[in-house]
Scaffold this motif. Sequence first.
Motif, short mmCIF file in Angstrom:
data_model
loop_
_atom_site.label_atom_id
_atom_site.label_comp_id
_atom_site.label_asym_id
_atom_site.label_seq_id
_atom_site.Cartn_x
_atom_site.Cartn_y
_atom_site.Cartn_z
N ARG A 73 0.82 -1.21 0.00
CA ARG A 73 0.00 0.00 0.00
C ARG A 73 0.86 1.27 0.00
NH1 ARG A 73 -5.14 0.45 0.86
NH2 ARG A 73 -5.47 -1.61 1.71
N THR A 74 2.00 1.20 0.66
CA THR A 74 2.78 2.42 0.86
C THR A 74 4.02 2.51 -0.04
OG1 THR A 74 3.92 1.33 2.70
CG2 THR A 74 2.04 2.73 3.26
N CYS A 75 4.24 1.52 -0.90
CA CYS A 75 5.47 1.56 -1.70
C CYS A 75 5.32 2.45 -2.94
CB CYS A 75 5.90 0.15 -2.13
SG CYS A 75 4.90 -0.56 -3.43
N ASP A 76 6.48 2.87 -3.45
CA ASP A 76 6.52 3.63 -4.72
C ASP A 76 7.02 2.73 -5.85
OD1 ASP A 76 5.98 6.26 -3.45
OD2 ASP A 76 7.90 5.88 -2.48
N ARG A 77 7.87 1.77 -5.50
CA ARG A 77 8.44 0.87 -6.50
C ARG A 77 8.33 -0.55 -5.97
NH1 ARG A 77 7.88 4.99 -8.64
NH2 ARG A 77 9.39 6.30 -9.75
N LEU A 78 8.02 -1.48 -6.86
CA LEU A 78 7.77 -2.86 -6.43
C LEU A 78 8.47 -3.82 -7.39
CD1 LEU A 78 4.18 -4.04 -5.46
CD2 LEU A 78 5.88 -5.55 -6.42
N ILE A 79 9.29 -4.70 -6.83
CA ILE A 79 9.97 -5.71 -7.65
C ILE A 79 9.39 -7.08 -7.31
CG2 ILE A 79 12.19 -6.75 -8.29
CD1 ILE A 79 13.58 -4.26 -7.25
N LEU A 80 9.09 -7.83 -8.34
CA LEU A 80 8.63 -9.21 -8.18
C LEU A 80 9.66 -10.09 -8.89
CD1 LEU A 80 6.07 -10.72 -7.10
CD2 LEU A 80 5.24 -10.69 -9.45
N ALA A 81 10.26 -11.00 -8.14
CA ALA A 81 11.30 -11.87 -8.72
C ALA A 81 10.91 -13.32 -8.47
CB ALA A 81 12.65 -11.56 -8.07
N SER A 82 10.83 -14.09 -9.55
CA SER A 82 10.38 -15.49 -9.40
C SER A 82 11.07 -16.41 -10.41
CB SER A 82 8.86 -15.57 -9.62
OG SER A 82 8.41 -16.91 -9.57
N PRO A 83 11.34 -17.63 -9.99
CA PRO A 83 11.72 -18.65 -10.98
C PRO A 83 10.45 -19.15 -11.67
CG PRO A 83 11.65 -19.64 -8.81
CD PRO A 83 11.29 -18.19 -8.62
N ILE A 84 10.63 -19.81 -12.80
CA ILE A 84 9.51 -20.46 -13.48
C ILE A 84 9.42 -21.90 -12.97
CG2 ILE A 84 8.56 -21.21 -15.71
CD1 ILE A 84 8.69 -18.15 -15.39
N PHE A 85 8.29 -22.24 -12.42
CA PHE A 85 8.01 -23.61 -11.99
C PHE A 85 6.77 -24.08 -12.75
CE2 PHE A 85 9.85 -23.40 -7.33
CZ PHE A 85 11.13 -23.30 -7.84
N PHE A 86 6.90 -25.17 -13.48
CA PHE A 86 5.77 -25.70 -14.25
C PHE A 86 5.10 -24.61 -15.07
CE2 PHE A 86 6.61 -29.24 -11.52
CZ PHE A 86 6.30 -30.34 -12.29
N SER A 87 5.92 -23.90 -15.81
CA SER A 87 5.44 -22.86 -16.74
C SER A 87 4.64 -21.75 -16.06
CB SER A 87 4.59 -23.47 -17.86
OG SER A 87 5.43 -24.21 -18.72
N ALA A 88 5.00 -21.44 -14.83
CA ALA A 88 4.25 -20.41 -14.09
C ALA A 88 5.17 -19.77 -13.05
CB ALA A 88 3.06 -21.06 -13.41
N LEU A 89 4.62 -18.79 -12.34
CA LEU A 89 5.33 -18.23 -11.18
C LEU A 89 5.46 -19.33 -10.12
CD1 LEU A 89 3.33 -14.87 -10.91
CD2 LEU A 89 5.70 -15.10 -11.68
N SER A 90 6.44 -19.20 -9.25
CA SER A 90 6.59 -20.17 -8.15
C SER A 90 5.35 -20.09 -7.24
CB SER A 90 7.85 -19.87 -7.34
OG SER A 90 7.67 -18.67 -6.61
#
Length: 193
Positions: A73-90
């Motif tokens: 709610r309070t952030c200005d910048r957001l990073i999402l980092a994920s490996p691919i597991f079974f053709s999807a996000l973890s």
Amino acid sequence: MNVIAFMGSPREGGNTELLLKEAIRGIGISGFNAHVFTLNTMTIMPCQNCGGCDETGICIYEDDMTQIYEAIRTCDRLILASPIFFSALSSQTKMMIDRCQAFWCEKYLLKKPIPPGPCGRKGLLLLVGGMKKEIGMQGMQCAERSARAFFRTVNVPEHKTLSYTGVDEKGAILKHPSALQDAFEAGKALVKG
Ligand SMILES: Cc1cc2nc3c(=O)[nH]c(=O)nc-3n(C[C@H](O)[C@H](O)[C@H](O)COP(=O)(O)O)c2cc1C
């Protein structure tokens, strides 16, 4: 600038984390810090689709998502980092995302999107997968779709994506010709202006 990052891989020191660290180094060199949530170490119940947030935009369950809701709610910048597991996000990443149904209700049912701060809201998506060629790309496309829905739901209107296929064994990203530099530059760009 308030920067948060979600580390969605369970593998400590793995490719996702190495990439994320470079992005955070780029953020650091620009004079900002990023708060990292290591999702695998957090207690996050999967969304129960109980409808508890429909009329309030607030999840009725209390676990480590409580701190994540506040951070998103309070952030200005957001990073999402994920490996691919079974053709999807973890699953670690997806469980956090699904609990953002509360923000979906707030934005789309209650018509109250998270208000952007003075520097707006921007995102960065980092994806790493072991498979190559078309099958590897398919995983990236699936993950991108989910991540995009997440970013828009939490009122991040634009995000950049860095995705790397054919990066499998632990540390393989270190041998990639440009990935670490790309992530460093993307981190710098994320907090610029
Ligand atoms: C359960 C599991 C499923 C996977 N499924 C895929 C997949 O569908 N596509 C792909 O490209 N790589 C897949 N991989 C490989 C990982 O994406 C790859 O090893 C990646 O580098 C892991 O990142 P990390 O080191 O940050 O954990 C899978 C790995 C695991 C453990």
